[in-house]
Design a protein around this motif. Structure first.
Motif, PDB file in Angstrom:
ATOM      1  N   MET A   1       0.845  -1.190   0.000  1.00  0.00           N
ATOM      2  CA  MET A   1       0.000   0.000   0.000  1.00  0.00           C
ATOM      3  C   MET A   1       0.888   1.250   0.000  1.00  0.00           C
ATOM      4  SD  MET A   1      -3.311   0.825   2.107  1.00  0.00           S
ATOM      5  CE  MET A   1      -3.884   2.454   2.431  1.00  0.00           C
ATOM      6  N   ILE A   2       0.570   2.160  -0.900  1.00  0.00           N
ATOM      7  CA  ILE A   2       1.405   3.355  -0.980  1.00  0.00           C
ATOM      8  C   ILE A   2       0.972   4.387   0.061  1.00  0.00           C
ATOM      9  CG2 ILE A   2       1.866   2.998  -3.437  1.00  0.00           C
ATOM     10  CD1 ILE A   2       0.010   5.420  -3.948  1.00  0.00           C
ATOM     11  N   LYS A   3       1.933   5.155   0.505  1.00  0.00           N
ATOM     12  CA  LYS A   3       1.644   6.233   1.453  1.00  0.00           C
ATOM     13  C   LYS A   3       1.282   7.482   0.656  1.00  0.00           C
ATOM     14  CE  LYS A   3       4.487   4.777   5.309  1.00  0.00           C
ATOM     15  NZ  LYS A   3       5.478   5.215   6.280  1.00  0.00           N
ATOM     16  N   GLU A   4       0.376   8.272   1.214  1.00  0.00           N
ATOM     17  CA  GLU A   4      -0.039   9.506   0.548  1.00  0.00           C
ATOM     18  C   GLU A   4       0.105  10.686   1.490  1.00  0.00           C
ATOM     19  OE1 GLU A   4      -3.097   8.655  -2.954  1.00  0.00           O
ATOM     20  OE2 GLU A   4      -4.067   8.635  -0.997  1.00  0.00           O
ATOM     21  N   ILE A   5       0.237  11.849   0.873  1.00  0.00           N
ATOM     22  CA  ILE A   5       0.262  13.109   1.593  1.00  0.00           C
ATOM     23  C   ILE A   5      -0.733  14.025   0.878  1.00  0.00           C
ATOM     24  CG2 ILE A   5       2.214  13.961   0.207  1.00  0.00           C
ATOM     25  CD1 ILE A   5       3.211  15.493   2.643  1.00  0.00           C
ATOM     26  N   THR A   6      -1.465  14.826   1.631  1.00  0.00           N
ATOM     27  CA  THR A   6      -2.426  15.742   1.012  1.00  0.00           C
ATOM     28  C   THR A   6      -1.706  17.025   0.592  1.00  0.00           C
ATOM     29  OG1 THR A   6      -3.026  16.894   3.042  1.00  0.00           O
ATOM     30  CG2 THR A   6      -4.271  14.873   2.517  1.00  0.00           C
ATOM     31  N   VAL A   7      -2.359  17.802  -0.256  1.00  0.00           N
ATOM     32  CA  VAL A   7      -1.752  19.072  -0.671  1.00  0.00           C
ATOM     33  C   VAL A   7      -1.600  20.011   0.524  1.00  0.00           C
ATOM     34  CG1 VAL A   7      -2.387  18.942  -3.111  1.00  0.00           C
ATOM     35  CG2 VAL A   7      -3.985  19.979  -1.487  1.00  0.00           C
ATOM     36  N   ASN A   8      -2.523  19.941   1.474  1.00  0.00           N
ATOM     37  CA  ASN A   8      -2.403  20.795   2.659  1.00  0.00           C
ATOM     38  C   ASN A   8      -1.203  20.384   3.513  1.00  0.00           C
ATOM     39  OD1 ASN A   8      -4.607  22.751   2.513  1.00  0.00           O
ATOM     40  ND2 ASN A   8      -5.922  20.956   2.563  1.00  0.00           N
ATOM     41  N   GLU A   9      -0.977  19.074   3.644  1.00  0.00           N
ATOM     42  CA  GLU A   9       0.188  18.592   4.395  1.00  0.00           C
ATOM     43  C   GLU A   9       1.481  18.987   3.682  1.00  0.00           C
ATOM     44  OE1 GLU A   9      -1.665  14.585   6.488  1.00  0.00           O
ATOM     45  OE2 GLU A   9      -1.060  14.501   4.373  1.00  0.00           O
ATOM     46  N   LEU A  10       1.498  18.868   2.352  1.00  0.00           N
ATOM     47  CA  LEU A  10       2.682  19.275   1.588  1.00  0.00           C
ATOM     48  C   LEU A  10       2.939  20.767   1.757  1.00  0.00           C
ATOM     49  CD1 LEU A  10       5.005  18.849  -0.377  1.00  0.00           C
ATOM     50  CD2 LEU A  10       3.354  19.103  -2.259  1.00  0.00           C
ATOM     51  N   ASN A  11       1.892  21.564   1.687  1.00  0.00           N
ATOM     52  CA  ASN A  11       2.033  23.009   1.849  1.00  0.00           C
ATOM     53  C   ASN A  11       2.609  23.346   3.227  1.00  0.00           C
ATOM     54  OD1 ASN A  11       1.741  25.657   0.779  1.00  0.00           O
ATOM     55  ND2 ASN A  11      -0.106  25.931   2.002  1.00  0.00           N
ATOM     56  N   LEU A  75       9.031   3.112  -6.576  1.00  0.00           N
ATOM     57  CA  LEU A  75      10.156   3.574  -5.750  1.00  0.00           C
ATOM     58  C   LEU A  75      10.187   2.861  -4.397  1.00  0.00           C
ATOM     59  CD1 LEU A  75      10.052   7.386  -6.569  1.00  0.00           C
ATOM     60  CD2 LEU A  75      11.797   5.736  -7.299  1.00  0.00           C
ATOM     61  N   GLN A  76       9.027   2.712  -3.769  1.00  0.00           N
ATOM     62  CA  GLN A  76       8.972   2.020  -2.475  1.00  0.00           C
ATOM     63  C   GLN A  76       9.499   0.596  -2.612  1.00  0.00           C
ATOM     64  OE1 GLN A  76       4.818   2.439  -1.390  1.00  0.00           O
ATOM     65  NE2 GLN A  76       5.208   4.219  -0.122  1.00  0.00           N
ATOM     66  N   GLN A  77       9.089  -0.091  -3.660  1.00  0.00           N
ATOM     67  CA  GLN A  77       9.491  -1.486  -3.853  1.00  0.00           C
ATOM     68  C   GLN A  77      10.971  -1.609  -4.196  1.00  0.00           C
ATOM     69  OE1 GLN A  77       6.710  -2.724  -6.865  1.00  0.00           O
ATOM     70  NE2 GLN A  77       5.160  -3.322  -5.365  1.00  0.00           N
ATOM     71  N   ASN A  78      11.458  -0.740  -5.080  1.00  0.00           N
ATOM     72  CA  ASN A  78      12.817  -0.879  -5.574  1.00  0.00           C
ATOM     73  C   ASN A  78      13.865  -0.257  -4.666  1.00  0.00           C
ATOM     74  OD1 ASN A  78      12.894  -2.204  -8.434  1.00  0.00           O
ATOM     75  ND2 ASN A  78      10.991  -1.056  -8.266  1.00  0.00           N
ATOM     76  N   LEU A  79      13.488   0.753  -3.891  1.00  0.00           N
ATOM     77  CA  LEU A  79      14.436   1.373  -2.969  1.00  0.00           C
ATOM     78  C   LEU A  79      14.277   0.830  -1.556  1.00  0.00           C
ATOM     79  CD1 LEU A  79      14.260   5.078  -4.235  1.00  0.00           C
ATOM     80  CD2 LEU A  79      16.006   3.353  -4.749  1.00  0.00           C
ATOM     81  N   LYS A  80      13.226   0.028  -1.354  1.00  0.00           N
ATOM     82  CA  LYS A  80      12.955  -0.565  -0.032  1.00  0.00           C
ATOM     83  C   LYS A  80      12.890   0.506   1.059  1.00  0.00           C
ATOM     84  CE  LYS A  80      13.547  -4.912  -1.551  1.00  0.00           C
ATOM     85  NZ  LYS A  80      12.841  -4.933  -2.806  1.00  0.00           N
ATOM     86  N   ARG A  81      12.114   1.563   0.768  1.00  0.00           N
ATOM     87  CA  ARG A  81      11.971   2.672   1.722  1.00  0.00           C
ATOM     88  C   ARG A  81      10.503   2.909   2.012  1.00  0.00           C
ATOM     89  NH1 ARG A  81      15.460   7.506  -0.688  1.00  0.00           N
ATOM     90  NH2 ARG A  81      14.157   8.639   0.775  1.00  0.00           N
ATOM     91  N   ASP A  82      10.239   3.420   3.214  1.00  0.00           N
ATOM     92  CA  ASP A  82       8.852   3.712   3.584  1.00  0.00           C
ATOM     93  C   ASP A  82       8.628   5.214   3.786  1.00  0.00           C
ATOM     94  OD1 ASP A  82      10.154   4.124   5.962  1.00  0.00           O
ATOM     95  OD2 ASP A  82       8.919   2.751   7.130  1.00  0.00           O
ATOM     96  N   ASP A  83       9.537   6.048   3.260  1.00  0.00           N
ATOM     97  CA  ASP A  83       9.375   7.499   3.391  1.00  0.00           C
ATOM     98  C   ASP A  83       9.191   8.148   2.018  1.00  0.00           C
ATOM     99  OD1 ASP A  83      11.953   7.091   2.454  1.00  0.00           O
ATOM    100  OD2 ASP A  83      12.865   8.578   3.786  1.00  0.00           O
ATOM    101  N   ILE A  84       8.445   7.446   1.155  1.00  0.00           N
ATOM    102  CA  ILE A  84       8.133   7.945  -0.180  1.00  0.00           C
ATOM    103  C   ILE A  84       6.622   8.079  -0.263  1.00  0.00           C
ATOM    104  CG2 ILE A  84       8.302   7.517  -2.662  1.00  0.00           C
ATOM    105  CD1 ILE A  84      10.836   5.821  -1.983  1.00  0.00           C
ATOM    106  N   TYR A  85       6.156   9.271  -0.616  1.00  0.00           N
ATOM    107  CA  TYR A  85       4.725   9.594  -0.551  1.00  0.00           C
ATOM    108  C   TYR A  85       4.194  10.072  -1.898  1.00  0.00           C
ATOM    109  CZ  TYR A  85       5.890   9.698   4.398  1.00  0.00           C
ATOM    110  OH  TYR A  85       6.338   9.375   5.652  1.00  0.00           O
ATOM    111  N   ASN A  86       2.967   9.687  -2.196  1.00  0.00           N
ATOM    112  CA  ASN A  86       2.244  10.178  -3.360  1.00  0.00           C
ATOM    113  C   ASN A  86       1.445  11.411  -2.948  1.00  0.00           C
ATOM    114  OD1 ASN A  86       0.962  10.122  -5.978  1.00  0.00           O
ATOM    115  ND2 ASN A  86      -0.827   9.254  -4.985  1.00  0.00           N
ATOM    116  N   LEU A  87       1.482  12.455  -3.789  1.00  0.00           N
ATOM    117  CA  LEU A  87       0.661  13.642  -3.520  1.00  0.00           C
ATOM    118  C   LEU A  87      -0.757  13.366  -3.996  1.00  0.00           C
ATOM    119  CD1 LEU A  87       0.455  16.539  -2.477  1.00  0.00           C
ATOM    120  CD2 LEU A  87       1.011  17.310  -4.794  1.00  0.00           C
TER     121      LEU A  87
END
Length: 105
Positions: A1-11, A75-87
């Motif tokens: 499951m991919i992690k997401e960030i909202t536009v308000n959180e990004l702002n 990116l999450q799968q290939n870099l094995k990281r959990d700090d990559i977020y979809n906007l």
């Protein structure tokens, strides 16, 4: 499951000057229409551009969130990281909720 960030959180992250890498996976002609400052790495270039992904948390965006969700998952799968977020909602959501001067296309 991919992690997401909202536009308000990004702002909030941008305003707080938090350290992260912002990646735009759209095509160059799309960036020319509407730009929120991300580093352009088109979706088709992601597999050969893994060396361009730094150690900081990553936020990936596109026009509506579909291509960036695909890139985030890759990116999450290939870099094995959990700090990559979809906007979530992409540039369209940014235009609706943060900056209406950003052109919707």
């Amino acid at each position: 499951m991919i992690k997401e960030i909202t536009v308000n959180e990004l702002n909030q992250c941008l305003n707080a000057k938090k350290e992260f890498q912002l990646i735009d996976v759209r095509e160059p002609h799309e960036k020319a229409i509407a730009d929120i400052g991300g580093e352009l790495i088109p979706l088709s270039s992601i597999p050969k551009s893994l060396n361009r992904i730094g150690k900081k948390p990553v936020v990936v965006y596109c026009r509506s969130g579909k291509r960036s969700a695909d890139a985030t998952q890759y990116l999450q799968q290939n870099l094995k990281r959990d700090d990559i977020y979809n906007l979530k909602g992409g540039i369209l959501a940014w235009s609706d909720e943060i900056d209406s001067s950003i052109v919707k296309y």
